[in-house]
Scaffold this motif. Sequence first.
Motif, PDB file in Angstrom:
ATOM      1  N   HIS A   1      -4.120  -3.377   6.990  1.00 20.04           N
ATOM      2  CA  HIS A   1      -2.940  -2.936   7.741  1.00 20.04           C
ATOM      3  C   HIS A   1      -2.030  -4.109   8.115  1.00 20.04           C
ATOM      4  CE1 HIS A   1      -0.466  -0.408  10.395  1.00 20.04           C
ATOM      5  NE2 HIS A   1      -1.003   0.611   9.752  1.00 20.04           N
TER       6      HIS A   1
ATOM      7  N   HIS B   1      -3.649   2.346   2.107  1.00 24.39           N
ATOM      8  CA  HIS B   1      -2.741   1.852   3.152  1.00 24.39           C
ATOM      9  C   HIS B   1      -3.052   0.374   3.383  1.00 24.39           C
ATOM     10  CE1 HIS B   1       0.133   2.562   6.271  1.00 24.39           C
ATOM     11  NE2 HIS B   1      -0.682   2.674   7.284  1.00 24.39           N
TER      12      HIS B   1
ATOM     13  N   ASP C   1      -1.122   8.837   7.963  1.00 23.29           N
ATOM     14  CA  ASP C   1      -1.309   7.390   7.873  1.00 23.29           C
ATOM     15  C   ASP C   1      -2.536   6.961   8.670  1.00 23.29           C
ATOM     16  OD1 ASP C   1       1.136   7.619   6.655  1.00 23.29           O
ATOM     17  OD2 ASP C   1       2.091   6.009   7.791  1.00 23.29           O
ATOM     18  N   ASP C   2      -3.263   6.000   8.140  1.00 17.90           N
ATOM     19  CA  ASP C   2      -4.322   5.258   8.846  1.00 17.90           C
ATOM     20  C   ASP C   2      -5.727   5.855   8.712  1.00 17.90           C
ATOM     21  OD1 ASP C   2      -2.220   3.608   9.670  1.00 17.90           O
ATOM     22  OD2 ASP C   2      -2.033   4.605  11.608  1.00 17.90           O
TER      23      ASP C   2
HETATM   24 ZN   LIG Z   1      -0.361   2.640   9.404  1.00 17.04          ZN
END
Ligand SMILES: [Zn+2]
Length: 245
Positions: free
Chosen positions: A141, A137, A71-72
């Motif tokens: 965010h 994603h 993630d990220d």
């Molecule tokens: Zn995240």
Amino acid sequence: MSHKPIPILMYHSIASMPKGTIMRSLHVPPKLFKLQMWVLHIIGYQGLSMSELEPYLTGRKKGRVVGITFDDGFKNNLTNALPILKKFGFSATCYIISQKIGGINEWDLNKGIDENPLMNENEIKEWINSGMEIGSHSQNHVRLAECDIDLATTEIEQSRVDLESQFDCSVRHFCYPYGSYNDEIVTLAKNAGYITATTVNRGRAESNTDTFSLPRVPITHRTFVHLFLIKILSKYEDRKVRKQT
Ligand SMILES: [Zn+2]
């Protein structure tokens, strides 16, 4: 016809952090990551990106597979995880925040979490050119289930459009930031053209799991070999799901 449950591993940062680091669990040391990938290899499992995993999730293929997700889009996924993934012939999906490319984890800072650089455009290209995949994603965010519907729509749809044009690749996999989603958000993700979406709900995916609310298996700096095997091979994570509800 019964299919084996499929673990989708959830990683964030791959780095060694000193004791006392806030949310140290989000960082898996490279040595431990390497050991985890080696364990998968030894027990005959293949680590796959979401595109390669998708036929297993929908029951069209059977085999010993796990999904590997980050993630990220941290820079250390490229510097620390990529060489290890390549060594074992695994692929993985990195979920990118389309408006934060080359930035930092701003959304974490108010929790006292340290700054951690995100991949820039060239680094994401290198990730893709090395046989890895990107997913979306969102753009910024955000907690999608708490956004107004127009904003959520843009965050979900436009992030895909932007990533596809910036990196000239297909983006078919979404990951809900903070695991924030509801039925409306699922519909938006479907309408935006994604084919899977991952959550932070714990558990292994079953062949009848909705591919837009896929559970994952969190991996932390404390997931040593014994626990790693338990998480993958036993009902350990699946039981966590029931506890949460
Ligand atoms: Zn995240």
